[in-house]
Design a protein around this motif. Sequence first.
Motif, short mmCIF file in Angstrom:
data_model
loop_
_atom_site.label_atom_id
_atom_site.label_comp_id
_atom_site.label_asym_id
_atom_site.label_seq_id
_atom_site.Cartn_x
_atom_site.Cartn_y
_atom_site.Cartn_z
N LEU A 101 0.82 -1.21 0.00
CA LEU A 101 0.00 0.00 0.00
C LEU A 101 0.86 1.28 0.00
O LEU A 101 0.38 2.35 -0.37
N THR A 158 1.63 1.52 -4.15
CA THR A 158 0.55 1.65 -5.13
C THR A 158 -0.79 1.44 -4.46
O THR A 158 -0.88 0.98 -3.32
N ALA A 159 -1.85 1.76 -5.19
CA ALA A 159 -3.23 1.62 -4.68
C ALA A 159 -3.77 0.22 -4.98
O ALA A 159 -3.50 -0.35 -6.05
N SER A 211 -7.42 -2.35 -4.30
CA SER A 211 -8.72 -2.61 -3.70
C SER A 211 -8.55 -3.73 -2.68
O SER A 211 -7.50 -4.40 -2.64
N VAL A 224 -6.53 1.50 6.32
CA VAL A 224 -6.66 1.99 4.95
C VAL A 224 -8.07 2.50 4.70
O VAL A 224 -9.03 1.99 5.29
N TRP A 251 -10.58 2.61 1.67
CA TRP A 251 -10.72 2.03 0.33
C TRP A 251 -11.25 3.04 -0.68
O TRP A 251 -10.97 2.92 -1.89
N GLU A 308 -10.28 6.15 -0.80
CA GLU A 308 -9.06 6.87 -1.19
C GLU A 308 -8.19 6.01 -2.11
O GLU A 308 -7.52 6.52 -3.04
N GLN A 309 -8.20 4.70 -1.84
CA GLN A 309 -7.47 3.79 -2.71
C GLN A 309 -8.08 3.80 -4.12
O GLN A 309 -7.35 3.76 -5.14
N GLU A 329 -6.97 7.03 -5.79
CA GLU A 329 -5.56 6.93 -6.17
C GLU A 329 -5.38 6.06 -7.40
O GLU A 329 -4.58 6.37 -8.32
N SER A 330 -6.10 4.94 -7.45
CA SER A 330 -5.99 4.04 -8.61
C SER A 330 -6.51 4.72 -9.88
O SER A 330 -5.91 4.60 -10.97
#
Length: 247
Positions: free
Chosen positions: A167, A170-171, A173, A200, A202, A204-205, A208-209
């Motif tokens: 994490l 990189t991003a 799920s 985390v 998710w 925001e992930q 970011e992705s």
Amino acid sequence: MTDNTPTPSGYPENPENPEPGVAGAEKPARRWYQKKRFLIPTGIVLVLLIAGIAGGGRDEDAAPVSADATAQSEETVSAAEASASAAAKSSAEAAAAAEASAEAAAAAEAEAKAQAEAEAKAAEESAAAAKAAEEAKAAEEAAAAEAAAEAGTVSQQNALRAAENYLEFTAFSRPGLIQQLEYEEYSTEDATWAVDRVTVDWNEQAAESAKNYLEFTAFSRQGLIDQLLFEGFTPEQAEYGVSQTGL
């Protein structure tokens, strides 16, 4: 003509009028009815005397009989009174014994009831104590299991560190990070345990992705959403991520 024929006793029928001039004639004896004023009193005296003698004899004989009868009667009465007194005493004793027996039975019944209630209460308290002890033990075991599960095994702790490292670069799920750990040959159980414990967001992930994809190529809004869904983000997470890019 008067008949002066002498009677068999030698006296004329009318002795009060003897023939006059008869020399040496004796005065005739009185008849029995002429002597009654003397004979009757004497007879009465004799009768009374005989009756008194007979009566005296009977009284002397009867006195002891009367005394014996009285004594016997008194004895009978005394025996009857004694028998009645004994019967009354026996009846009273029997009633007292019955009452005492009833009281003893009632006391025994009350004691047995109290003992049964005490035993039931003790059994109930014992069961409650056993249940409480069992529940406490179960809670303790659950807490220990939870603590152990939270601490994890050595493999799980390693999977957690690996997930945190991924994490940082990189991003991902949630399903994508689990698959990455499985690719690193962690078991699905250990990988899932590790991913569930990483700190985390998710959403925001997903953002970011989506940003990373747009840095390398162009996407329409729907195309980028589909790409994020393919990566394992939920529809809500994908919508949020794409919206953060301005599409």
